[in-house]
Design a protein around this motif. Sequence first.
Motif, PDB file in Angstrom:
ATOM      1  N   ALA A 117      26.324 -22.059  29.016  1.00 22.84           N
ATOM      2  CA  ALA A 117      27.136 -21.102  29.522  1.00 22.84           C
ATOM      3  C   ALA A 117      27.401 -19.672  29.146  1.00 22.84           C
ATOM      4  N   LEU A 118      26.976 -19.891  27.281  1.00 19.45           N
ATOM      5  CA  LEU A 118      27.165 -18.765  26.644  1.00 19.45           C
ATOM      6  C   LEU A 118      25.799 -18.024  26.862  1.00 19.45           C
ATOM      7  N   GLY A 119      24.676 -18.021  27.513  1.00 18.40           N
ATOM      8  CA  GLY A 119      23.617 -17.696  27.243  1.00 18.40           C
ATOM      9  C   GLY A 119      22.571 -17.241  26.266  1.00 18.40           C
ATOM     10  N   VAL A 120      22.963 -18.871  25.827  1.00 16.08           N
ATOM     11  CA  VAL A 120      22.143 -18.148  24.203  1.00 16.08           C
ATOM     12  C   VAL A 120      20.916 -19.428  23.888  1.00 16.08           C
ATOM     13  N   GLY A 121      20.369 -19.680  23.592  1.00 21.66           N
ATOM     14  CA  GLY A 121      19.286 -20.942  23.822  1.00 21.66           C
ATOM     15  C   GLY A 121      19.924 -22.221  22.932  1.00 21.66           C
ATOM     16  N   LEU A 122      19.604 -23.409  22.638  1.00 17.93           N
ATOM     17  CA  LEU A 122      20.228 -24.142  21.813  1.00 17.93           C
ATOM     18  C   LEU A 122      19.636 -23.420  20.374  1.00 17.93           C
ATOM     19  N   PRO A 123      18.151 -23.618  20.413  1.00 16.48           N
ATOM     20  CA  PRO A 123      18.263 -22.853  19.258  1.00 16.48           C
ATOM     21  C   PRO A 123      19.479 -22.420  18.054  1.00 16.48           C
ATOM     22  N   ALA A 124      19.819 -21.196  18.939  1.00 15.97           N
ATOM     23  CA  ALA A 124      21.008 -20.447  18.889  1.00 15.97           C
ATOM     24  C   ALA A 124      22.032 -20.765  18.407  1.00 15.97           C
ATOM     25  N   LEU A 125      22.193 -21.746  18.578  1.00 15.35           N
ATOM     26  CA  LEU A 125      23.780 -22.701  18.498  1.00 15.35           C
ATOM     27  C   LEU A 125      23.172 -23.590  16.965  1.00 15.35           C
ATOM     28  N   VAL A 126      21.914 -23.728  16.157  1.00 15.61           N
ATOM     29  CA  VAL A 126      22.279 -24.463  15.816  1.00 15.61           C
ATOM     30  C   VAL A 126      21.082 -23.528  14.291  1.00 15.61           C
ATOM     31  N   GLU A 127      21.060 -22.445  14.096  1.00 16.59           N
ATOM     32  CA  GLU A 127      20.351 -21.708  13.451  1.00 16.59           C
ATOM     33  C   GLU A 127      20.750 -20.918  13.115  1.00 16.59           C
ATOM     34  N   PRO A 128      20.526 -19.874  11.918  1.00 13.81           N
ATOM     35  CA  PRO A 128      21.441 -18.732  11.392  1.00 13.81           C
ATOM     36  C   PRO A 128      20.633 -17.682  12.552  1.00 13.81           C
ATOM     37  N   PRO A 129      21.339 -16.592  13.197  1.00 15.46           N
ATOM     38  CA  PRO A 129      20.263 -15.581  13.391  1.00 15.46           C
ATOM     39  C   PRO A 129      19.800 -14.948  12.724  1.00 15.46           C
TER      40      PRO A 129
END
Length: 201
Positions: A62-74
């Motif tokens: 929904a946010l247009g980011v990959g799953l890794p982006a939600l659990v890792e710092p940028p």
Amino acid sequence: MDGAAESLARAIGARVRQERKGRAWTLDQLAATAGLSRRMLVNVEQGTVNPSVGTLLRLSDALGVGLPALVEPPAGRTVKRTRRGEGAVLWTGALGGQGVLVAGTEPPDVVELWDWTLAPGERHESEAHATGTREVLQVQEGAMTVTVGDDSYELGPGDALTFHGDVVHAYGNPNEAAVRFSLAVFEPGVGAGHRMGTPNV
């Protein structure tokens, strides 16, 4: 939740909130776009729940980011090293198994690398992922059964399986010894339908 799970839940919540506010979306807009209840989204953003992998996948798409982006710092650099034990534990089985997201790439074509263990008798069921998702796994130790749609496949040490992850599938360990397997997930065009501003509400 133990300390590590609480810390991860807070980090995920902060990242979801950051991504949502960066798009100027309300809680209701993101909840509707992700197909989640507003209450669940509030709990995720507050870090008071350990969201399921399915919930995280809905939010990341929904946010247009990959799953890794939600659990890792940028990541500020093009190379990111993950040391042993630093992966995000996103699934914990009742008997001690774990699904650990070790590494991943950024959208739009996201690749995730997982390290899974299933204790004897454990099973992880996964809903269908986004259209075009592919999975590749290899058994490192033990034996397991992978169910894809209506078909089941028995795998032993060293065996590998490639399949479409956009259908319901499951990983199971019906045996008396633990199984460990590596899993790579490819999701093309993550968030492609949600990049242009307001979500479909």
